[in-house]
Write a protein that holds these residues in place. Sequence first.
Motif, PDB file in Angstrom:
ATOM      1  N   LEU A  57     -10.308  34.479-105.219  1.00  0.00           N
ATOM      2  CA  LEU A  57     -10.582  35.318-103.618  1.00  0.00           C
ATOM      3  C   LEU A  57      -9.058  35.568-103.005  1.00  0.00           C
ATOM      4  O   LEU A  57      -8.449  34.671-102.725  1.00  0.00           O
ATOM      5  N   GLY A  58      -8.751  36.973-102.980  1.00  0.00           N
ATOM      6  CA  GLY A  58      -7.635  38.085-102.457  1.00  0.00           C
ATOM      7  C   GLY A  58      -7.003  37.124-103.010  1.00  0.00           C
ATOM      8  O   GLY A  58      -5.930  36.799-103.379  1.00  0.00           O
ATOM      9  N   CYS A  59      -6.999  38.260-103.853  1.00  0.00           N
ATOM     10  CA  CYS A  59      -5.669  38.335-105.112  1.00  0.00           C
ATOM     11  C   CYS A  59      -4.753  39.309-105.025  1.00  0.00           C
ATOM     12  O   CYS A  59      -3.606  39.097-105.462  1.00  0.00           O
ATOM     13  N   SER A  60      -4.886  39.609-103.641  1.00  0.00           N
ATOM     14  CA  SER A  60      -3.519  41.371-103.695  1.00  0.00           C
ATOM     15  C   SER A  60      -3.279  41.916-104.558  1.00  0.00           C
ATOM     16  O   SER A  60      -4.491  42.637-105.708  1.00  0.00           O
ATOM     17  N   VAL A  61      -2.782  42.390-105.103  1.00  0.00           N
ATOM     18  CA  VAL A  61      -2.552  43.445-106.304  1.00  0.00           C
ATOM     19  C   VAL A  61      -1.249  42.750-106.944  1.00  0.00           C
ATOM     20  O   VAL A  61      -1.408  43.550-108.339  1.00  0.00           O
ATOM     21  N   GLY A  62      -1.075  41.379-107.460  1.00  0.00           N
ATOM     22  CA  GLY A  62      -0.439  40.908-108.290  1.00  0.00           C
ATOM     23  C   GLY A  62       0.950  41.296-108.009  1.00  0.00           C
ATOM     24  O   GLY A  62       1.195  41.401-107.222  1.00  0.00           O
ATOM     25  N   PRO A  63       1.502  39.786-108.956  1.00  0.00           N
ATOM     26  CA  PRO A  63       1.205  39.267-110.227  1.00  0.00           C
ATOM     27  C   PRO A  63       0.967  38.041-109.986  1.00  0.00           C
ATOM     28  O   PRO A  63       0.764  37.426-110.790  1.00  0.00           O
ATOM     29  N   ASN A  64       1.224  37.602-108.572  1.00  0.00           N
ATOM     30  CA  ASN A  64       0.609  36.363-108.618  1.00  0.00           C
ATOM     31  C   ASN A  64      -0.779  35.460-108.961  1.00  0.00           C
ATOM     32  O   ASN A  64      -0.389  34.727-109.701  1.00  0.00           O
ATOM     33  N   PHE A  91     -11.466  39.697-109.585  1.00  0.00           N
ATOM     34  CA  PHE A  91     -10.804  39.560-108.938  1.00  0.00           C
ATOM     35  C   PHE A  91     -11.023  40.277-107.761  1.00  0.00           C
ATOM     36  O   PHE A  91     -11.223  41.192-107.589  1.00  0.00           O
ATOM     37  N   ASN A  92     -11.217  39.497-106.521  1.00  0.00           N
ATOM     38  CA  ASN A  92     -11.710  40.056-105.399  1.00  0.00           C
ATOM     39  C   ASN A  92     -10.527  40.037-104.077  1.00  0.00           C
ATOM     40  O   ASN A  92      -9.442  38.871-104.095  1.00  0.00           O
ATOM     41  N   ASP A  93     -11.035  40.952-103.751  1.00  0.00           N
ATOM     42  CA  ASP A  93     -10.114  41.296-101.539  1.00  0.00           C
ATOM     43  C   ASP A  93     -10.997  42.455-101.513  1.00  0.00           C
ATOM     44  O   ASP A  93     -11.955  42.740-102.030  1.00  0.00           O
ATOM     45  N   GLN A  94     -10.654  42.411-100.155  1.00  0.00           N
ATOM     46  CA  GLN A  94     -10.758  43.721 -99.435  1.00  0.00           C
ATOM     47  C   GLN A  94     -11.004  44.989-100.053  1.00  0.00           C
ATOM     48  O   GLN A  94     -10.365  45.486-100.970  1.00  0.00           O
ATOM     49  N   THR A  95     -11.739  45.940 -99.050  1.00  0.00           N
ATOM     50  CA  THR A  95     -12.322  47.022-100.148  1.00  0.00           C
ATOM     51  C   THR A  95     -10.867  48.162 -99.598  1.00  0.00           C
ATOM     52  O   THR A  95     -10.241  48.685-100.421  1.00  0.00           O
ATOM     53  N   GLY A  96     -10.232  47.685 -98.630  1.00  0.00           N
ATOM     54  CA  GLY A  96      -9.164  48.498 -98.929  1.00  0.00           C
ATOM     55  C   GLY A  96      -7.798  48.457 -99.677  1.00  0.00           C
ATOM     56  O   GLY A  96      -6.631  48.584 -99.546  1.00  0.00           O
ATOM     57  N   ASN A  97      -7.937  46.865-100.492  1.00  0.00           N
ATOM     58  CA  ASN A  97      -6.648  46.236-101.165  1.00  0.00           C
ATOM     59  C   ASN A  97      -6.548  47.895-102.788  1.00  0.00           C
ATOM     60  O   ASN A  97      -7.429  48.347-103.104  1.00  0.00           O
ATOM     61  N   ASP A  98      -5.360  47.093-102.748  1.00  0.00           N
ATOM     62  CA  ASP A  98      -5.239  48.453-103.525  1.00  0.00           C
ATOM     63  C   ASP A  98      -5.242  48.117-105.025  1.00  0.00           C
ATOM     64  O   ASP A  98      -4.507  46.966-106.366  1.00  0.00           O
ATOM     65  N   PHE A  99      -6.268  48.122-105.447  1.00  0.00           N
ATOM     66  CA  PHE A  99      -7.160  47.842-107.067  1.00  0.00           C
ATOM     67  C   PHE A  99      -6.469  48.611-108.093  1.00  0.00           C
ATOM     68  O   PHE A  99      -6.300  48.107-109.042  1.00  0.00           O
ATOM     69  N   ASN A 100      -6.235  49.453-107.390  1.00  0.00           N
ATOM     70  CA  ASN A 100      -5.456  50.274-108.882  1.00  0.00           C
ATOM     71  C   ASN A 100      -3.798  50.170-109.761  1.00  0.00           C
ATOM     72  O   ASN A 100      -4.127  50.320-110.900  1.00  0.00           O
ATOM     73  N   SER A 136      -8.390  30.310-104.801  1.00  0.00           N
ATOM     74  CA  SER A 136      -7.871  31.187-103.492  1.00  0.00           C
ATOM     75  C   SER A 136      -6.543  30.157-103.012  1.00  0.00           C
ATOM     76  O   SER A 136      -6.591  29.414-102.667  1.00  0.00           O
ATOM     77  N   SER A 137      -5.556  31.159-102.854  1.00  0.00           N
ATOM     78  CA  SER A 137      -4.312  30.755-102.563  1.00  0.00           C
ATOM     79  C   SER A 137      -3.942  31.513-101.378  1.00  0.00           C
ATOM     80  O   SER A 137      -4.280  33.066-101.427  1.00  0.00           O
ATOM     81  N   ALA A 138      -3.029  31.117-100.363  1.00  0.00           N
ATOM     82  CA  ALA A 138      -2.848  31.638 -99.014  1.00  0.00           C
ATOM     83  C   ALA A 138      -3.387  32.671 -99.214  1.00  0.00           C
ATOM     84  O   ALA A 138      -3.189  33.962 -98.164  1.00  0.00           O
ATOM     85  N   THR A 139      -4.409  32.673 -98.867  1.00  0.00           N
ATOM     86  CA  THR A 139      -5.732  33.394 -98.208  1.00  0.00           C
ATOM     87  C   THR A 139      -6.618  32.919 -97.224  1.00  0.00           C
ATOM     88  O   THR A 139      -6.712  34.064 -96.062  1.00  0.00           O
ATOM     89  N   LEU A 140      -7.178  32.108 -96.965  1.00  0.00           N
ATOM     90  CA  LEU A 140      -7.663  31.608 -96.079  1.00  0.00           C
ATOM     91  C   LEU A 140      -7.565  31.169 -94.446  1.00  0.00           C
ATOM     92  O   LEU A 140      -8.037  30.782 -93.458  1.00  0.00           O
ATOM     93  N   ASN A 141      -6.379  31.106 -94.451  1.00  0.00           N
ATOM     94  CA  ASN A 141      -5.782  31.021 -93.423  1.00  0.00           C
ATOM     95  C   ASN A 141      -5.738  32.646 -92.543  1.00  0.00           C
ATOM     96  O   ASN A 141      -5.880  32.167 -91.361  1.00  0.00           O
ATOM     97  N   TRP A 142      -5.918  34.072 -93.313  1.00  0.00           N
ATOM     98  CA  TRP A 142      -6.615  34.541 -92.765  1.00  0.00           C
ATOM     99  C   TRP A 142      -8.278  35.072 -91.943  1.00  0.00           C
ATOM    100  O   TRP A 142      -9.014  34.264 -92.785  1.00  0.00           O
ATOM    101  N   LEU A 143      -7.987  35.100 -90.686  1.00  0.00           N
ATOM    102  CA  LEU A 143      -8.936  34.724 -90.573  1.00  0.00           C
ATOM    103  C   LEU A 143     -10.370  36.734 -90.719  1.00  0.00           C
ATOM    104  O   LEU A 143      -9.335  37.036 -90.914  1.00  0.00           O
TER     105      LEU A 143
END
Length: 331
Positions: A57-64, A91-100, A136-143
Amino acid sequence: MASPMNGGSGTYSYARNSTWQRNVAAALENTLKEAVMENLDLQKLLCDSDTFVVADLGCSVGPNTFHAMEAIIDALQRKCDKTTLEFQVAFNDQTGNDFNTLLASLPVGRNYFAAAVAGSFYGRLFPSSSIHIAHSSATLNWLSRVPEGLANAAKIHYTGAPDAVARAYQDQFEEDMGIFFRCRAREIAAGGLILITMGAVLSRDAQHRVAAAFTFIESILIDMVKEGVLAQERVDSFNIPIIFPYIEEIRRLIEKNKCFEIVKMEKLESAGNSENAIMHIRAGFEGTLTTHFGSEIVEQVFVRAIQHQHKLHSTLTSTSSTGIFVVLRRN
């Protein structure tokens, strides 16, 4: 809602400027594996299924995200003697995440099927009882949003702001966590786990290292107001939707939900690290700043940040970064 991390693989991308997060993940790799090995009853959890589903949850774009998923699946393979077991990673993130970029950089030879799931984790994402481990890593701090009703003159965060501003952030965090745990309670199968890493503080008056970085950016914006480059009201109306909660507050909100057993809560602490600090800030917050101020102003902010980076480095090297690792099991 804040903008996603910088996508792509360019100079200012999150993929190239997230070593702070990567170092935390690397330090926790064995801890993640132990959490899986010690706290999952695979026979009970899977029953007749041959598919184990992990959600980041809150994967961003990698590689982490890839490193974390590989650690979890490695532990599962060691724990399970079921040769027919297959793995699915969502792999989940906001709709605007760079899933490509995320999907294009998936590890070659990975031992799991991959899917991208767009949407906020402050809401339902998956069918009932379909997830076995949520990470979930470094994501739940975001409101989920900037708290309402802020009168936050010349402040872009609750750090150093009036008590009413801090309370507004705390209220929004409590609301968001309530939604997060209610949704995960529906989605995670009985006996499944949530593995959470997030920034936190030991006392309500403590300042987190990342909050110190916000204060640095704030000082640059104030200088631009004084010079007539930026209007005061634009700074007054900007707030970064991130909170660093008190550790006992996290425990209270988990217990309030009543659907999860707290298996482990471990304090994390690392020394201040100023390496590539400006690049990390830009990769993580440029989108949020640009949405409010526009790209021209934001470019000036980071030019000035480079010019005064010694001030930021001095602050960061004299502070510590406190966090928490939590293992929750679905009742």
